[in-house]
Write an enzyme that holds these catalytic residues in place. Structure first.
Site, PDB file in Angstrom:
ATOM      1  N   SER A 138       0.825  -1.215   0.000  1.00 16.29           N
ATOM      2  CA  SER A 138       0.000   0.000   0.000  1.00 16.29           C
ATOM      3  C   SER A 138       0.863   1.270   0.000  1.00 16.29           C
ATOM      4  CB  SER A 138      -0.905   0.018   1.228  1.00 16.29           C
ATOM      5  OG  SER A 138      -1.598  -1.197   1.354  1.00 16.29           O
TER       6      SER A 138
HETATM    7  N1  SAH Z   1      -0.751  -5.000   3.836  1.00  9.07           N
HETATM    8  C1  SAH Z   1       0.054  -5.418   2.695  1.00  9.07           C
HETATM    9  C2  SAH Z   1      -0.539  -5.030   1.369  1.00  9.07           C
HETATM   10  C3  SAH Z   1      -1.836  -5.652   1.122  1.00  9.07           C
HETATM   11  S1  SAH Z   1      -2.189  -6.143  -0.544  1.00  9.07           S
HETATM   12  C4  SAH Z   1       1.459  -4.869   2.767  1.00  9.07           C
HETATM   13  O1  SAH Z   1       1.768  -4.126   3.720  1.00  9.07           O
HETATM   14  O2  SAH Z   1       2.257  -5.203   1.898  1.00  9.07           O
HETATM   15  C5  SAH Z   1      -3.639  -7.077  -0.091  1.00  9.07           C
HETATM   16  C6  SAH Z   1      -3.314  -8.466   0.345  1.00  9.07           C
HETATM   17  O3  SAH Z   1      -4.542  -9.017   0.817  1.00  9.07           O
HETATM   18  C7  SAH Z   1      -2.838  -9.357  -0.798  1.00  9.07           C
HETATM   19  O4  SAH Z   1      -1.637  -9.953  -0.462  1.00  9.07           O
HETATM   20  C8  SAH Z   1      -3.977 -10.362  -0.945  1.00  9.07           C
HETATM   21  O5  SAH Z   1      -3.523 -11.657  -1.326  1.00  9.07           O
HETATM   22  C9  SAH Z   1      -4.568 -10.385   0.450  1.00  9.07           C
HETATM   23  N2  SAH Z   1      -5.948 -10.875   0.540  1.00  9.07           N
HETATM   24  C10 SAH Z   1      -7.004 -10.622  -0.279  1.00  9.07           C
HETATM   25  N3  SAH Z   1      -8.107 -11.262   0.149  1.00  9.07           N
HETATM   26  C11 SAH Z   1      -7.750 -11.940   1.282  1.00  9.07           C
HETATM   27  C12 SAH Z   1      -8.433 -12.814   2.188  1.00  9.07           C
HETATM   28  N4  SAH Z   1      -9.717 -13.158   2.022  1.00  9.07           N
HETATM   29  N5  SAH Z   1      -7.747 -13.329   3.235  1.00  9.07           N
HETATM   30  C13 SAH Z   1      -6.434 -13.033   3.430  1.00  9.07           C
HETATM   31  N6  SAH Z   1      -5.726 -12.216   2.602  1.00  9.07           N
HETATM   32  C14 SAH Z   1      -6.374 -11.685   1.540  1.00  9.07           C
END
Ligand code: SAH
Length: 225
Positions: free
Chosen positions: A74
């Site tokens: 992000s």
């Molecule tokens: N917080 C992260 C960036 C998030 S990107 C950082 O600091 O790098 C969003 C992430 O959420 C992705 O890796 C995606 O695979 C995950 N995601 C999406 N849906 C999800 C779910 N149902 N359960 C767990 N993770 C999920």
């Protein structure tokens, strides 16, 4: 992925140096981030080690960056804003994050609370984030490979839950895993839409909600891969 980092790698050089990081923190302050604890955490966590080496020089721009598997780390402003909103009202001991991705947000949180559990549905990202956080010495973070739709009951209840992918609506099971007066920060709106970043506070069986910002996150998906 390397098992350890040298002091020089962590310290960075040129576009990844402390001076460049300090400039990013100045920008976050200019944009309205006021919580000194959050700004200090943003100053100290080496974001350039949470992205691929090929784009490390862009790590201290205030922008989201690709981390593989169609996902992104992000934007620093959004990380800071969500962290500030999560910690605003009460003393937070343990945080559940849904969407570990690179592990960067979890690392920021780990500087500010006692215990972080972070759930990721993509096994390869979970494994990479776990190795990275261990190499960097963030010992109070646990990365779990699981579908965050049902939260993580084993560690519940949490004073705070942060979701870093956008579902169409708030998964109710997350609310069940909050303490009374617990806070959930979550982008809602799903794929391809402008999403609303919400701050939801639980009070018994009721919740109150406030809109913080308009944001753009990758979609919240079902099931593990
Ligand atoms: N917080 C992260 C960036 C998030 S990107 C950082 O600091 O790098 C969003 C992430 O959420 C992705 O890796 C995606 O695979 C995950 N995601 C999406 N849906 C999800 C779910 N149902 N359960 C767990 N993770 C999920």
């Amino acid at each position: 992925m390397k098992r350890g980092y040298t002091e020089d790698q962590i310290r960075g050089i040129g576009m990844t140096s402390q001076r460049t990081r300090d400039r990013l923190v100045d920008r976050l302050r200019d944009k309205g981030i006021a919580d000194v604890r959050v700004l200090d955490a943003m100053r100290s966590v080496p974001r350039h080690l949470f992205v691929d080496e090929a784009i490390a020089t862009r790590a201290y721009e205030d922008t989201a960056l690709p981390i593989g598997h169609g996902q992104t780390i992000s934007q620093p402003y959004v990380v800071a804003r969500m962290t500030e909103a999560l910690l605003q009202n009460q003393d937070v001991q343990s945080v559940l994050e849904i969407g570990s991705g690179s592990g960067y947000q979890a690392a920021i949180l780990s500087r500010l609370v006692k215990r972080v559990i972070s759930v990721e549905r993509i096994g390869a990202l979970a494994e990479q984030a776990r190795t990275r956080l261990r190499s960097l010495g963030y010992r109070n973070v646990e990365i779990v490979h699981s579908d965050g739709e049902s939260g993580w009951a084993r560690g519940a209840p949490y004073e705070a839950i942060m979701v870093t992918a956008a579902p169409d609506r708030v998964p109710t099971r997350l609310l069940d895993q909050l303490t009374d007066k617990g806070t959930l920060v979550i982008p809602v709106g799903g794929r391809g839409n402008t999403q609303r970043l919400l701050r939801i506070v639980r009070a018994g069986d009721e919740t109150s909600q406030e809109e913080l910002d308009l944001v753009s996150f990758v979609p919240f998906l079902q099931g593990c891969v």
